[in-house]
Scaffold this motif. Structure first.
Motif, short mmCIF file in Angstrom:
data_model
loop_
_atom_site.label_atom_id
_atom_site.label_comp_id
_atom_site.label_asym_id
_atom_site.label_seq_id
_atom_site.Cartn_x
_atom_site.Cartn_y
_atom_site.Cartn_z
N ALA A 1 33.62 42.50 30.41
CA ALA A 1 32.69 41.86 29.48
C ALA A 1 33.44 40.91 28.54
CB ALA A 1 31.93 42.91 28.69
N LEU A 2 34.62 41.34 28.08
CA LEU A 2 35.44 40.46 27.24
C LEU A 2 35.83 39.21 28.00
CD1 LEU A 2 37.06 39.97 24.62
CD2 LEU A 2 38.94 41.25 25.66
N PHE A 3 36.19 39.37 29.26
CA PHE A 3 36.53 38.22 30.10
C PHE A 3 35.37 37.24 30.19
CE2 PHE A 3 36.27 36.35 34.37
CZ PHE A 3 37.43 35.58 34.39
N VAL A 4 34.16 37.76 30.38
CA VAL A 4 32.98 36.90 30.49
C VAL A 4 32.78 36.10 29.22
CG1 VAL A 4 30.47 36.92 30.65
CG2 VAL A 4 31.81 38.31 32.21
N VAL A 5 32.89 36.75 28.07
CA VAL A 5 32.67 36.05 26.80
C VAL A 5 33.70 34.93 26.62
CG1 VAL A 5 32.72 36.32 24.30
CG2 VAL A 5 31.60 38.05 25.72
N ILE A 6 34.96 35.24 26.86
CA ILE A 6 36.01 34.22 26.69
C ILE A 6 35.84 33.10 27.71
CG2 ILE A 6 38.49 33.81 26.81
CD1 ILE A 6 38.91 36.64 25.78
N LEU A 7 35.53 33.46 28.95
CA LEU A 7 35.39 32.47 30.01
C LEU A 7 34.27 31.49 29.74
CD1 LEU A 7 36.17 31.59 32.97
CD2 LEU A 7 34.36 33.15 33.73
N MET A 8 33.12 31.99 29.27
CA MET A 8 31.94 31.15 29.17
C MET A 8 31.74 30.51 27.80
SD MET A 8 29.26 33.45 31.43
CE MET A 8 28.00 32.18 31.36
N ILE A 9 32.24 31.13 26.75
CA ILE A 9 32.00 30.60 25.41
C ILE A 9 33.13 29.68 24.95
CG2 ILE A 9 31.54 31.21 23.02
CD1 ILE A 9 29.33 31.93 25.05
N ALA B 1 37.09 44.56 38.14
CA ALA B 1 35.64 44.78 38.24
C ALA B 1 35.30 45.75 39.36
CB ALA B 1 34.93 43.44 38.47
N CYS B 2 36.01 45.66 40.48
CA CYS B 2 35.72 46.51 41.63
C CYS B 2 36.10 47.96 41.36
CB CYS B 2 36.47 45.98 42.85
SG CYS B 2 36.15 46.89 44.37
N ASP B 3 37.26 48.18 40.76
CA ASP B 3 37.78 49.54 40.61
C ASP B 3 37.65 50.10 39.19
OD1 ASP B 3 38.51 49.52 43.25
OD2 ASP B 3 40.60 48.98 42.89
N GLY B 4 37.44 49.25 38.21
CA GLY B 4 37.42 49.71 36.83
C GLY B 4 36.06 49.82 36.21
N VAL B 5 35.03 49.25 36.84
CA VAL B 5 33.66 49.34 36.32
C VAL B 5 32.99 50.49 37.05
CG1 VAL B 5 31.48 48.14 35.97
CG2 VAL B 5 33.63 46.86 35.89
N ARG B 6 32.79 51.61 36.35
CA ARG B 6 32.33 52.84 36.99
C ARG B 6 30.95 53.22 36.49
NH1 ARG B 6 36.76 55.60 38.84
NH2 ARG B 6 35.22 56.55 40.23
N GLY B 7 29.96 53.13 37.34
CA GLY B 7 28.61 53.56 36.98
C GLY B 7 27.67 52.40 36.72
N ARG B 8 26.37 52.64 36.93
CA ARG B 8 25.37 51.59 36.75
C ARG B 8 25.32 51.09 35.32
NH1 ARG B 8 20.63 50.11 38.63
NH2 ARG B 8 20.72 48.92 36.69
N ASP B 9 25.47 51.99 34.35
CA ASP B 9 25.38 51.55 32.96
C ASP B 9 26.50 50.56 32.62
OD1 ASP B 9 27.25 53.61 33.27
OD2 ASP B 9 27.17 54.11 31.13
N ARG B 10 27.67 50.75 33.22
CA ARG B 10 28.79 49.84 32.93
C ARG B 10 28.64 48.52 33.67
NH1 ARG B 10 30.14 51.11 28.45
NH2 ARG B 10 32.31 50.45 28.58
N ILE B 11 28.08 48.58 34.88
CA ILE B 11 27.77 47.33 35.59
C ILE B 11 26.74 46.52 34.80
CG2 ILE B 11 26.77 46.37 37.70
CD1 ILE B 11 27.89 48.76 39.21
N ASP B 12 25.73 47.21 34.28
CA ASP B 12 24.72 46.53 33.46
C ASP B 12 25.35 45.89 32.22
OD1 ASP B 12 22.61 47.09 35.14
OD2 ASP B 12 22.09 48.96 34.13
N LEU B 13 26.31 46.55 31.63
CA LEU B 13 26.97 45.99 30.44
C LEU B 13 27.59 44.64 30.76
CD1 LEU B 13 28.21 46.12 27.57
CD2 LEU B 13 30.15 47.32 28.60
N VAL B 14 28.32 44.57 31.86
CA VAL B 14 28.99 43.32 32.23
C VAL B 14 27.98 42.24 32.58
CG1 VAL B 14 30.67 42.26 33.77
CG2 VAL B 14 30.99 44.64 33.05
#
Length: 440
Positions: A25-33, A127-140
């Protein structure tokens, strides 16, 4: 001999600290903003803050796989295998180019592009190995949707008022790279780029994120939760797409739309088509001529100068491919303005990475789409099924877009694409818990 197992993810959910999802999620914010023109100071080559985060992701992923206590998934994963194959093919092409003589300029560019490719592979693996669970996928993914809405606002200001609000944005430790304008013009209309490096990139990013935004809007409506926030995000992202006034995002979104409409229930199809008509009507009122200008991009395609320019380079590309058919001449060694621009990632990859590079690139995106659709088929939860379909549609935008623009030449689109590849693998693991790597 006893086996040490990591503590269950579900049991830690209430007190979970930072993990791969937080990092993504931090990567997304930095990448896009953060504007794409800003690069880090003090380095011998251009490196954006998001790419630096991607390099740190490589270190995190490697360390996490040396222990069972950092929450990284272990065992076989088809998406991770596809990432491995892509990386190995990339390294093989680089090795062949480095063994032969390269001009200092070419070698420097090959090293630079190699570092960026390593960062992209790193964020995909996290993202493949460190995002565990639907709630964490939703966060990203929700972070990506909100960031896409912010881009839509910035692009709208650029398009409607000819004001680049990112021009004076500076971040400590960064400097400006180049003088590429964020607002271009076509047929008397502005073309916005928001924080990305080009209007085409801005439009493709919006078309990649829009299916995800639609998923959360429909999911909230069908669950009886507040839906207005997601409707606004969808509208802003769609507005950003048209404000780019480009052909590539429309083609990608058309492919994604066909996939979505073919699997959506009839009621959702009707709602989506009504929303499309209302949206186009609002665009015609607020930006007269924009819809017609975009439609004009598809009129008389046989005499379009842009298409003629791209197809005229096929002969040059084939000659270059024939010289190094398997591994190519080396990534980063085909560099404008010294060489022609293909505006086609498949052609560029064939020249620089050979046929093996094209096969692993298509295999990477194809495997991720397969994983998302496989998760849809295996899941019994309707929301997860819809998310798998939406994620596959977003990746399909990338697969189609590679034929109309240079994906790897744009940091934001390539970063989002590799992130979504990793999330497709994470989603498949959540619905197939018997896979190796799933915690008991």
């Amino acid at each position: 001999m006893s086996t040490v197992l990591a503590p269950p993810v579900v049991g830690r959910a209430a007190t979970r600290g930072a993990d791969g999802a937080t990092f993504s999620a931090l990567f997304v914010v930095i990448l896009m903003i953060v504007p794409a023109r800003l690069i880090l100071r003090g380095l011998p080559f251009a490196l954006t803050p998001a790419e630096a985060v991607g390099l740190f992701a490589v270190v995190w992923w490697f360390c996490a796989h040396l222990t069972n206590t950092l929450g990284a998934a272990k065992g076989f994963s088809p998406v991770r295998t596809a990432i491995y194959l892509y990386a190995v093919a990339y390294l093989a092409s680089y090795a062949q180019a480095a063994v032969a003589y390269l001009e200092p300029r070419q070698l420097e560019l090959a090293d630079h592009i190699g570092v960026i490719a390593l960062a992209l592979v790193g964020i995909a693996l996290v993202a493949c190995d460190g995002v565990r669970g639907r709630d964490r996928i939703d966060l990203v993914l929700k972070t990506a949707v909100v960031a896409g809405a912010i881009l839509g606002v910035i692009g709208g200001i650029q398009f409607l008022f000819s004001w680049d609000i990112t021009a004076d944005l500076t971040i400590p430790g960064t400097r400006v790279r180049g003088e590429a304008p964020a607002i271009l013009e076509r047929n008397g209309l502005n073309r916005a780029a928001a924080t990305t490096s080009h209007p085409i990139e801005f439009g493709v990013v919006c078309s990649m994120i829009l299916p995800i935004a639609l998923h959360y809007a429909f999911a909230a409506r069908e669950a009886g939760r507040p839906v207005l926030r997601w409707v606004v995000c969808c509208a802003l992202i769609a507005a950003g797409l048209v404000f780019s006034a480009s052909r590539s995002p429309v083609l990608g979104l058309a492919a994604a739309g066909l996939l979505l409409l073919s699997h959506w229930p009839a009621r959702r199809r009707v709602q989506a088509l009504i929303a499309l008509v209302v949206f186009l009507a609002v665009v015609r009122l607020t930006a007269p001529g924009l819809v017609g200008a975009i439609a004009g991009l598809f009129d008389n395609l046989g005499n379009d100068d842009s298409i003629r320019y791209r197809t005229a380079d096929y002969t040059i590309a084939l000659e270059a491919i024939w010289q190094h058919p398997l591994l190519g001449r080396g990534h980063g060694t085909w560099y404008p303005p010294y060489d022609v621009v293909f505006d086609n990632q498949y052609l560029l990859t064939a020249v620089e990475g050979g046929l093996l590079g094209v096969a692993t690139l298509v295999g990477l995106l194809g495997t991720a789409i397969w994983a998302a659709l496989k998760a849809r088929r295996l899941s019994t939860d309707q929301t997860t099924r819809d998310l798998g379909l939406s994620l596959a549609a977003s990746l399909l935008v990338t697969l189609v877009g590679c034929a109309t623009f240079d994906l790897n030449a744009f940091e934001t689109t390539s970063g989002i694409a590799f992130l979504f590849v990793g999330l497709a693998g994470a989603l498949l693991r959540t619905v197939r818990p018997r896979d190796a790597g799933a915690l008991p």
